[in-house]
Design an enzyme around this catalytic site. Structure first.
Site, short mmCIF file in Angstrom:
data_model
loop_
_atom_site.label_atom_id
_atom_site.label_comp_id
_atom_site.label_asym_id
_atom_site.label_seq_id
_atom_site.Cartn_x
_atom_site.Cartn_y
_atom_site.Cartn_z
N ASN A 1 0.85 -1.19 0.00
CA ASN A 1 0.00 0.00 0.00
C ASN A 1 0.89 1.25 0.00
OD1 ASN A 1 -1.40 2.28 1.14
ND2 ASN A 1 -3.07 0.91 1.66
N ASP B 1 -0.21 4.49 -0.12
CA ASP B 1 -0.95 5.72 0.25
C ASP B 1 -0.06 6.78 0.89
OD1 ASP B 1 -3.27 4.48 -0.50
OD2 ASP B 1 -4.02 4.13 1.55
N HIS B 2 0.85 6.30 1.78
CA HIS B 2 1.56 7.30 2.58
C HIS B 2 2.73 7.96 1.86
CE1 HIS B 2 -1.29 6.70 5.62
NE2 HIS B 2 -1.02 5.42 5.73
N ARG C 1 2.93 19.02 1.41
CA ARG C 1 3.39 20.26 0.80
C ARG C 1 2.59 20.63 -0.45
NH1 ARG C 1 8.47 22.30 2.44
NH2 ARG C 1 8.27 22.25 4.69
N HIS D 1 -5.75 3.55 -1.55
CA HIS D 1 -7.06 3.87 -0.99
C HIS D 1 -7.42 5.28 -1.46
CE1 HIS D 1 -9.64 4.15 2.97
NE2 HIS D 1 -10.33 4.44 1.88
N ARG E 1 -9.54 7.94 -0.75
CA ARG E 1 -10.48 8.35 0.30
C ARG E 1 -11.39 9.45 -0.21
NH1 ARG E 1 -9.10 6.57 5.79
NH2 ARG E 1 -10.80 7.97 6.36
N ARG F 1 -7.30 12.72 1.10
CA ARG F 1 -6.21 13.21 1.94
C ARG F 1 -4.83 12.74 1.47
NH1 ARG F 1 -7.46 9.97 7.49
NH2 ARG F 1 -9.43 11.01 7.19
N GLU G 1 -8.71 0.25 -2.63
CA GLU G 1 -9.53 0.29 -1.41
C GLU G 1 -10.46 1.48 -1.52
OE1 GLU G 1 -6.80 0.73 1.80
OE2 GLU G 1 -6.00 -1.27 1.56
N THR H 1 -7.26 6.67 10.45
CA THR H 1 -7.09 5.58 9.49
C THR H 1 -8.35 4.74 9.55
OG1 THR H 1 -5.68 3.72 8.83
CG2 THR H 1 -5.87 4.13 11.19
N THR H 2 -8.42 3.67 8.76
CA THR H 2 -9.65 2.89 8.73
C THR H 2 -9.84 2.16 10.06
OG1 THR H 2 -9.14 2.56 6.41
CG2 THR H 2 -10.95 1.26 7.32
N GLU I 1 -10.97 -9.52 3.48
CA GLU I 1 -9.72 -9.09 4.10
C GLU I 1 -10.00 -8.89 5.58
OE1 GLU I 1 -7.51 -5.84 2.35
OE2 GLU I 1 -6.33 -5.58 4.18
N HIS J 1 -3.73 -4.30 7.94
CA HIS J 1 -3.87 -3.13 8.81
C HIS J 1 -2.97 -3.25 10.04
CE1 HIS J 1 -5.34 0.54 10.53
NE2 HIS J 1 -5.94 0.76 9.38
N GLY J 2 -2.01 -2.34 10.08
CA GLY J 2 -1.11 -2.27 11.23
C GLY J 2 -0.06 -3.37 11.27
N GLY K 1 1.18 -1.31 4.36
CA GLY K 1 1.59 0.01 3.89
C GLY K 1 2.42 0.81 4.86
N HIS K 2 1.82 1.25 5.95
CA HIS K 2 2.43 2.26 6.81
C HIS K 2 3.82 1.86 7.32
CE1 HIS K 2 2.97 4.84 10.38
NE2 HIS K 2 2.39 5.74 9.60
N1 PXP Z 1 -5.89 -3.09 4.22
C1 PXP Z 1 -6.88 -2.17 4.26
C2 PXP Z 1 -8.24 -2.57 3.83
C3 PXP Z 1 -6.63 -0.84 4.65
O1 PXP Z 1 -7.63 0.06 4.67
C4 PXP Z 1 -5.29 -0.48 4.98
C5 PXP Z 1 -4.99 0.94 5.32
O2 PXP Z 1 -5.20 1.74 4.22
C6 PXP Z 1 -4.31 -1.47 4.90
C7 PXP Z 1 -4.63 -2.77 4.55
C8 PXP Z 1 -2.87 -1.17 5.18
O3 PXP Z 1 -2.70 -0.83 6.53
P1 PXP Z 1 -1.31 -0.29 7.03
O4 PXP Z 1 -1.03 0.98 6.30
O5 PXP Z 1 -1.53 -0.10 8.50
O6 PXP Z 1 -0.29 -1.35 6.72
#
Ligand code: PXP
Length: 237
Positions: free
Chosen positions: A6, A8-9, A17, A42, A44, A48, A69, A99-100, A150, A190-191, A212-213
């Site tokens: 992922n 996103d970040h 910026r 994702h 959103r 964001r 997502e 976050t979600t 998931e 997630h996490g 992702g994060h």
């Molecule tokens: N899966 C889903 C459905 C999510 O919404 C997210 C966060 O966007 C992730 C996985 C990834 O989570 P993380 O960024 O905490 O690894």
């Protein structure tokens, strides 16, 4: 094990910026170079991090699949139908959340969700529901006709005591087993990070990870390619 990164970040940093760097396309190319299975993004509703244009730039720029997502909203569905990613993952969304938080409640929104998801029939896009590891959510997901669930690993990732970690692992593993028994493909995310992943890897029914994060955080210090490859090594054990 399918390993989806992922990104996103990368866009979160760019949006801090409002300019053009760091480039999400460059990030997507590195995910591809590392031979991961998909790029997860994702879109959103508040935009964001990932922007609409990012989706199409990534689709054109790389050959690996996209897992989009998204919340179940008419506006985002329209974009998904134009983008035609390999897979969409339905997530709940509240604007004020960081976050979600929590999975999509397919039990509560069954009629509305199945009706909205019916537009994807015949498109070839795989449907995934991001749900909490609860029996009712899994059974309802099966009835909703999606291919993938998931399992939300956020509660597990946030657990601080051995008891609660074990409790969450037990919930996730029972959920994964039930999903598999019902013929669903089971993903998790997630996490998840470089240390908490190993217990999740022991749950053999889990076939896909979306992370992702932790990867983007590590990339600040070691670079994205190395951060991805370090995680990939853990995923491939
Ligand atoms: N899966 C889903 C459905 C999510 O919404 C997210 C966060 O966007 C992730 C996985 C990834 O989570 P993380 O960024 O905490 O690894």
């Amino acid at each position: 094990m399918l390993f989806n990164v992922n990104i996103d970040h990368v866009a979160t940093l760019r949006e801090a910026r409002g300019g053009i760097e760091p480039s999400v396309l460059e990030a997507a190319l590195i995910v591809e170079k590392c031979k991961c299975d998909a790029i997860t993004v994702h879109l959103r509703e508040d935009r964001r991090h990932i922007q609409d244009v990012d989706l199409f730039t990534i689709k054109q720029g790389v050959d690996i699949p996209i897992n989009l997502e998204m919340a179940l909203s008419e506006e985002i569905i329209e974009i998904a139908l134009k983008l035609k990613p390999k897979q969409i993952t339905i997530v709940p969304e509240r604007r004020e959340e960081l976050t979600t938080e929590g999975g999509f409640d397919i039990v509560k929104y069954f009629d509305k969700a199945t009706s909205m998801l019916s537009v994807f029939k015949g498109t070839g896009i795989l449907l995934s529901l991001f749900i909490d590891p609860d029996k009712e959510q899994i059974s309802a997901s099966k009835s909703a006709g999606v291919e993938i669930i998931e399992i939300h690993t956020g509660e597990y990732s946030n657990s601080l005591t051995t008891d609660s970690i074990n409790h969450e692992l037990d919930r996730i593993s029972k959920a994964a087993r039930l999903g598999k028994e019902l013929g669903l493909q089971v993903a998790a995310g997630h996490g998840l990070n470089y240390t908490n992943l190993s217990s999740i890897m022991k749950i053999s029914e889990i076939e896909e990870l979306n992370i992702g994060h932790s990867i983007i955080s590590r990339s600040v210090f070691v670079g994205l390619e190395r951060a991805i490859l370090e995680m990939k090594k853990l995923v491939e054990v």
